[in-house]
Design a protein around this motif. Structure first.
Motif, short mmCIF file in Angstrom:
data_model
loop_
_atom_site.label_atom_id
_atom_site.label_comp_id
_atom_site.label_asym_id
_atom_site.label_seq_id
_atom_site.Cartn_x
_atom_site.Cartn_y
_atom_site.Cartn_z
N LEU A 223 0.68 -1.22 0.15
CA LEU A 223 -0.08 0.05 -0.16
C LEU A 223 0.94 1.07 0.02
O LEU A 223 0.64 2.36 -0.61
N ALA A 224 1.88 1.27 0.72
CA ALA A 224 2.96 2.20 0.62
C ALA A 224 3.39 2.56 -0.79
O ALA A 224 3.59 3.55 -1.25
N ALA A 225 3.91 1.47 -1.25
CA ALA A 225 4.64 1.21 -2.63
C ALA A 225 3.48 1.90 -3.72
O ALA A 225 4.17 2.52 -4.74
N LEU A 226 2.22 1.76 -3.45
CA LEU A 226 1.38 2.12 -4.49
C LEU A 226 0.49 3.38 -4.27
O LEU A 226 -0.27 3.90 -5.15
N THR A 227 0.96 4.11 -3.13
CA THR A 227 0.42 5.25 -2.97
C THR A 227 1.27 6.24 -3.43
O THR A 227 2.44 6.80 -3.15
N VAL A 228 0.55 7.17 -4.26
CA VAL A 228 1.38 8.35 -4.86
C VAL A 228 0.71 9.74 -4.42
O VAL A 228 -0.36 9.84 -4.53
N THR A 229 1.72 10.51 -4.20
CA THR A 229 1.44 11.90 -3.66
C THR A 229 2.09 12.81 -4.67
O THR A 229 3.10 12.85 -4.80
N GLY A 230 1.22 13.88 -5.38
CA GLY A 230 1.91 14.73 -6.22
C GLY A 230 2.33 14.00 -7.70
O GLY A 230 2.39 12.78 -7.71
N PRO A 231 2.87 14.85 -8.38
CA PRO A 231 3.20 14.44 -9.97
C PRO A 231 4.47 13.53 -9.72
O PRO A 231 5.32 13.86 -8.86
N ALA A 232 4.54 12.64 -10.67
CA ALA A 232 5.61 11.87 -10.76
C ALA A 232 7.01 12.60 -10.88
O ALA A 232 7.12 13.47 -12.26
N ARG A 233 7.99 12.61 -10.18
CA ARG A 233 9.35 13.02 -10.55
C ARG A 233 10.18 12.05 -11.17
O ARG A 233 10.16 10.98 -10.68
N PRO A 234 11.17 12.35 -12.02
CA PRO A 234 12.05 11.60 -12.59
C PRO A 234 12.93 10.63 -11.60
O PRO A 234 13.21 11.24 -10.58
N ALA A 235 13.04 9.41 -11.68
CA ALA A 235 13.78 8.64 -11.05
C ALA A 235 15.24 9.20 -11.06
O ALA A 235 15.74 9.25 -12.12
N PRO A 236 15.98 9.12 -9.91
CA PRO A 236 17.37 9.70 -10.04
C PRO A 236 18.19 8.63 -10.63
O PRO A 236 17.89 7.85 -10.49
N VAL A 237 19.27 9.02 -11.31
CA VAL A 237 20.14 8.31 -12.07
C VAL A 237 20.81 7.53 -10.95
O VAL A 237 21.59 8.05 -10.20
N PRO A 238 20.89 6.13 -11.01
CA PRO A 238 21.80 5.34 -9.88
C PRO A 238 23.32 5.63 -10.20
O PRO A 238 23.43 6.07 -11.08
N GLY A 239 23.90 5.59 -8.86
CA GLY A 239 25.65 5.66 -9.35
C GLY A 239 26.05 4.65 -9.75
O GLY A 239 25.55 3.37 -9.47
N ALA A 240 27.15 4.57 -10.34
CA ALA A 240 27.91 3.60 -10.97
C ALA A 240 28.51 2.81 -9.84
O ALA A 240 29.03 3.40 -8.79
N LEU A 241 28.43 1.46 -9.72
CA LEU A 241 29.00 0.62 -8.63
C LEU A 241 30.48 0.24 -8.83
O LEU A 241 31.17 -0.47 -8.05
N SER A 242 30.78 0.23 -10.05
CA SER A 242 32.29 -0.20 -10.57
C SER A 242 32.99 0.82 -10.70
O SER A 242 33.09 1.87 -11.03
N PRO A 243 34.53 0.50 -10.05
CA PRO A 243 35.50 1.56 -10.35
C PRO A 243 36.18 1.69 -11.80
O PRO A 243 37.10 2.36 -11.97
#
Length: 454
Positions: A223-243
């Motif tokens: 229920l928490a995961a499917l509850t949306v408040t406000g307009p959708a903002r772009p998901a931040p780009v994940p950081g690279a995990l490899s050196p």
């Protein structure tokens, strides 16, 4: 939750109490069924009276508002002790009212399903209640509100084919009987495992089999995961995990992307999300362990994800990804895709399973999404099987990735070049991360924090 201590099926109110301590029952408009019903079925009135006496309920479904782990929802629960939880016209009244209440209050609908199907004593009047339920479900879906089903024992017939299979998230209790065909009407030689929660999970029809004691927290998380408040903002780009640094040659890029020690999708998702809830299967009888899909929580906000795991993606994987992207678009969730595949599976089985149409589904889902989609190539980007998950204008790459029209070995074969020319072909394809940025295919090569690498 599927079985009561005495060996009988858990009553509806006990099932409700197992997932919430706060439930306010509502009553539908109209009077309860009277007499022998719409067909004048002799003895039907007496059967209902006995069922009411045993269960204390007027019908096979009760509904109302509830809080599950602090999350508000509308809850509908089947009482199997009332004529096998069957659907009649007054059941249809209650289910339609539950959907309408969810739409009116702008709340998710949670269904605790336990039914044997349509009520024989009401004939076609009972069967057409499935149309009412399907219509109410479609209206709630159009309103952008989620539906979660918990399949208890049994969940068969029209109840499975509407409230159950029609939900956005389908959970099941262990050992529950689940299937369109009930135990009395299925073929005598049918594999019984196919009609269980576990069998349906393996076939990609159920998202998770959840132990009864974990249902309340699991529902709260969903229920928490499917509850949306406000307009959708772009998901931040994940950081690279490899050196890894930027490759010097095209073939260096290929070797870095294929390195066994390179971080894979699971590691990226674990680093990115505080909580993660998987969605499992394509709802067409298929699963692909090489495609991880679901909804996660990042910085307290939900993000839907579809992530390739470095294997050749199968049709079921693409259909599951399309399912998740469409759900996110309807609910207003941003989407993150992680791209890592040598290409789509191209064996005969994949072709028979509809590889082309499945890839087309993902292309269409991404292209038509009204919510922002963020993509990161974390390994191999092999041809259209990888491109299907890439967001036009918002695709980024890691230093240990490549993206190519096709793998360099296959490109050389198509061009009738020998094996000794594969490395040179890789350079000509300009598939390195920095090449992709120069060509405008990718926006950036990301660093450890998701920012463009220096």
């Amino acid at each position: 939750m599927s079985e009561a201590p005495d060996g009988g099926r858990l009553p509806a109110r006990s099932a409700i109490a197992a997932v919430t301590g706060r439930f306010t029952e509502h009553r539908p408009p109209g009077a309860p069924e009277t007499g022998d019903g719409p067909l004048g079925w002799e003895g039907y009135g007496r059967s209902r009276a006995r069922a009411a006496g045993r269960t204390g309920e007027e019908e096979s479904v009760l509904y109302g508002t509830a809080e599950v782990d602090g999350r508000a929802c509308v809850l509908a629960a089947f009482e199997f002790g009332f004529l096998g939880g069957s659907l009649g016209r007054r059941t249809g009244d209650r289910l339609e009212a539950a959907y309408a209440l969810a739409e009116e209050r702008r709340l998710p609908l949670v269904s605790l399903v336990a039914t044997g199907g349509s009520r024989m004593q009401e004939g076609m009047i009972a069967l057409i209640q499935l149309q009412r339920v399907a219509g109410a479900s479609a209206r709630l879906r159009a309103a952008g509100l989620p539906q979660i089903a918990v399949l208890r024992d049994p969940s068969t017939g029209g109840g499975w084919a509407t409230l159950g299979a029609g939900a956005d998230v389908v959970l099941a209790v262990p050992g529950a009987q689940i299937g369109f065909a009930g135990s009395r009407v299925r073929p005598a030689d049918a594999d019984p495992y196919a009609y269980t929660a576990e069998g349906q999970f393996e076939a990609g029809q159920v998202d998770a089999v959840v132990a009864p004691e974990l249902l309340r927290p699991t529902l709260g998380r969903w229920l928490a995961a499917l509850t949306v408040t406000g307009p959708a903002r772009p998901a931040p780009v994940p950081g690279a995990l490899s050196p890894a640094g930027l490759p010097e040659t095209g073939w260096d890029a290929v070797e870095q992307a294929r390195a066994p020690e390179r971080p894979r999708a699971g590691a990226y998702l674990d680093a990115y999300f505080e909580d993660r809830l998987p969605l499992h299967g394509d709802r067409c009888g298929g699963t692909d362990p090489g495609m991880l899909c679901g909804v996660g929580i990042r910085d307290g906000r939900p993000v839907a994800y579809a992530a390739q795991c470095g294997t050749a993606t199968r049709p079921a994987g693409y259909r599951t990804a399309a399912r998740v992207i469409r759900l996110a678009d309807r609910l207003g969730l941003p989407v993150l895709t992680l791209i890592d595949t040598p290409g789509a599976a191209n064996d005969a089985e994949a072709e028979r399973a509809g590889a082309g149409p499945a890839i087309a589904e993902v292309f269409a889902a991404v292209a038509s999404a009204r919510v922002p989609v963020t993509s990161l190539v974390i390994g191999e980007g092999g041809s259209g099987g990888a491109l299907a998950l890439a967001a036009p204008g918002n695709t980024h790459v890691t230093a240990d990735s490549y993206f190519s029209v096709i793998a360099p070995e296959l490109a050389a074969a198509i061009l009738k070049r020998g094996p000794d020319e594969v490395r040179a072909t890789a350079g000509q394809l300009r598939l390195r991360p920095q090449d992709l940025v120069d060509l405008g295919v990718a926006r950036s090569v990301v660093g450890p924090a998701g920012e463009p690498a220096p």
